[in-house]
Design a protein around this motif. Structure first.
Motif, short mmCIF file in Angstrom:
data_model
loop_
_atom_site.label_atom_id
_atom_site.label_comp_id
_atom_site.label_asym_id
_atom_site.label_seq_id
_atom_site.Cartn_x
_atom_site.Cartn_y
_atom_site.Cartn_z
N GLU B 111 61.84 68.35 -15.06
CA GLU B 111 60.92 68.16 -16.41
C GLU B 111 61.67 68.74 -17.59
O GLU B 111 61.79 68.47 -18.61
CB GLU B 111 59.65 68.70 -16.47
CG GLU B 111 58.70 67.60 -15.32
CD GLU B 111 57.49 67.92 -14.96
OE1 GLU B 111 56.87 68.99 -15.69
OE2 GLU B 111 56.93 67.41 -13.96
N GLN B 114 64.83 67.09 -18.56
CA GLN B 114 64.48 65.95 -19.37
C GLN B 114 64.25 66.12 -20.84
O GLN B 114 64.46 65.64 -21.69
CB GLN B 114 63.34 65.27 -18.50
CG GLN B 114 62.94 64.01 -19.08
CD GLN B 114 64.04 62.69 -18.65
OE1 GLN B 114 64.69 62.77 -17.47
NE2 GLN B 114 64.41 61.85 -19.54
N ALA B 115 63.14 67.16 -20.97
CA ALA B 115 62.89 67.18 -22.05
C ALA B 115 63.74 67.95 -23.21
O ALA B 115 63.64 67.75 -24.28
CB ALA B 115 61.64 68.53 -22.27
N GLY B 117 67.02 67.17 -22.87
CA GLY B 117 67.98 66.11 -23.11
C GLY B 117 67.19 65.27 -24.21
O GLY B 117 67.95 64.72 -25.08
N ASP B 118 65.92 64.85 -23.84
CA ASP B 118 65.11 64.09 -24.95
C ASP B 118 65.27 64.43 -26.27
O ASP B 118 65.44 64.05 -27.35
CB ASP B 118 63.62 63.89 -24.64
CG ASP B 118 63.84 62.92 -23.24
OD1 ASP B 118 64.92 62.47 -22.77
OD2 ASP B 118 62.62 62.77 -22.87
N ASP B 119 65.10 65.91 -26.55
CA ASP B 119 64.94 66.63 -27.72
C ASP B 119 66.64 66.59 -28.39
O ASP B 119 66.70 66.17 -29.45
CB ASP B 119 64.77 68.14 -27.36
CG ASP B 119 64.69 69.14 -28.55
OD1 ASP B 119 64.61 68.32 -29.61
OD2 ASP B 119 64.62 70.11 -28.47
N ARG B 121 68.70 64.13 -27.91
CA ARG B 121 69.04 62.80 -28.28
C ARG B 121 68.31 62.36 -29.54
O ARG B 121 68.59 61.47 -30.20
CB ARG B 121 68.35 61.85 -26.96
CG ARG B 121 69.71 61.23 -26.33
CD ARG B 121 69.27 60.27 -24.97
NE ARG B 121 68.16 60.59 -24.32
CZ ARG B 121 68.38 61.41 -23.32
NH1 ARG B 121 69.68 61.65 -22.95
NH2 ARG B 121 67.48 61.89 -22.67
N ARG B 122 67.05 62.88 -29.66
CA ARG B 122 66.24 62.46 -30.56
C ARG B 122 66.74 62.97 -32.13
O ARG B 122 66.76 62.35 -33.10
CB ARG B 122 64.86 63.26 -30.74
CG ARG B 122 63.60 62.37 -30.32
CD ARG B 122 62.32 63.03 -30.80
NE ARG B 122 62.15 64.16 -29.93
CZ ARG B 122 61.68 64.67 -28.90
NH1 ARG B 122 61.55 63.76 -28.00
NH2 ARG B 122 61.85 65.69 -28.50
N GLU B 123 67.70 64.17 -31.93
CA GLU B 123 68.44 64.58 -33.25
C GLU B 123 69.67 63.69 -33.36
O GLU B 123 70.38 63.84 -34.26
CB GLU B 123 68.62 65.95 -33.06
CG GLU B 123 67.42 66.86 -32.92
CD GLU B 123 67.76 68.19 -33.17
OE1 GLU B 123 68.56 68.65 -32.48
OE2 GLU B 123 66.91 68.87 -33.56
N LEU B 127 73.74 68.09 -26.54
CA LEU B 127 72.78 68.98 -25.88
C LEU B 127 73.54 70.41 -25.87
O LEU B 127 74.60 70.45 -25.23
CB LEU B 127 72.63 68.64 -24.32
CG LEU B 127 71.72 69.39 -23.64
CD1 LEU B 127 70.30 69.57 -23.88
CD2 LEU B 127 71.95 69.02 -22.26
N HIS B 131 68.77 73.73 -27.03
CA HIS B 131 67.68 72.73 -26.72
C HIS B 131 66.64 73.10 -25.39
O HIS B 131 65.67 72.65 -25.29
CB HIS B 131 68.41 71.53 -26.28
CG HIS B 131 68.88 70.85 -27.65
ND1 HIS B 131 70.35 70.73 -27.92
CD2 HIS B 131 68.33 70.29 -28.90
CE1 HIS B 131 70.39 70.21 -29.05
NE2 HIS B 131 69.19 69.86 -29.51
N ALA B 135 62.67 73.54 -25.40
CA ALA B 135 61.73 72.82 -24.43
C ALA B 135 61.26 73.86 -23.66
O ALA B 135 60.04 73.68 -23.46
CB ALA B 135 62.63 72.07 -23.39
#
Lengths: 80, 172
Positions: B111, B114-115, B117-119, B121-123, B127, B131, B135
């Motif tokens: 989790e 994932q958080a 990586g999502d963070d 990617r959003r930017e 990574l 990050h 998270a």
């Protein structure tokens, strides 16, 4: 730590945060102790069948979990 | 295009380093699969230095976090009267061995990864270690949260420090 208590204090279940933390710490300790003990057992010549019986799991489960991780004895010709 | 591909290659290298290191850290502690705190420890060791930098902004360090995790575990065991001879147990642990590269981890690490990586990617950036720390600042419970609390690190401050590291890196 001075004056170690004679009795084991179990965390008050009304404080889940503390109780959960102790459970996690126990699991980590159990994992560490289990791996160390299996490592010693295999070195001493225990078979996977015996290790599994002592841990209360199937032979396959014990082998799968530990065979890759423990140090193999130097002389070991037969599969057990 | 080339630049984007190169960026992706760097990101893949970071991810591989992060997961491999987390696995090694977990195994050295006798744990089969890395958990969230092992991923944080791995992030703190990444060569990009941003995770360690975030802690340093708060007057702490990677070593402090590792020590706090250990001390917290000892305290959580002592509270229920368990005082293991950890040196003796650790002496019998097999060496961690070569990384398997299958990247198995427990749900808390999955989790967190994932958080992070999502963070990233959003930017739209690669990574970096910070990050993972940003998270981890969202974790309210568990060993990571407890170790941070033990160090007196406020989660909001950690989030800001990690953001500062990410921005400094993106800007530089």
């Amino acid at each position: 730590m001075q004056g170690a208590p004679d009795t084991i204090e179990v965390p008050d279940p009304s404080d889940p945060e503390a109780a959960f933390a102790s459970v996690v710490a126990l699991r980590r300790l159990a994992d560490r102790l289990e791996l160390a003990a299996v490592n010693v057992a295999v070195r001493q010549g225990w078979s996977w069948t015996d290790v599994a019986a002592a841990l209360g799991v199937s032979r396959q489960a014990a082998h799968k979990k530990f065979a890759r991780r423990v140090e193999r004895p130097v002389t070991r010709h037969r599969r057990d | 295009m080339l630049r984007r591909l190169r960026g992706r290659a760097v990101a893949m290298k970071t991810i591989a380093a992060l997961l491999t290191q987390a696995e090694q850290i977990a195994r050295a502690r006798g744990t089969e699969q890395p958990a969230a705190e092992h991923l944080v420890l791995a992030a703190l060791q990444l060569p990009d230095g941003t995770a360690a930098g975030a802690l340093e902004r708060l007057g702490s360090s990677a070593a402090d976090f590792g020590a706090a995790l250990d001390a917290q575990e000892v305290e959580d065991l002592e509270r229920i009267g368990v005082r293991p001879d950890d040196d003796r147990i650790s002496a019998e642990l097999p060496p961690p061995g070569e990384p398997v590269g299958i990247y198995r981890s427990d749900p808390s690490a999955q989790e967190l990864f994932q958080a992070a990586g999502d963070d990233a990617r959003r930017e739209g950036g690669a990574l970096v270690g910070a990050h993972v720390l940003r998270a981890a600042a969202d974790l309210e419970h568990g060993p990571t949260a407890r170790a941070l609390r033990r160090l007196g690190i406020d989660r909001t401050e950690l989030r800001s420090a990690a953001t500062a590291e990410i921005e400094a890196r993106a800007g530089g």
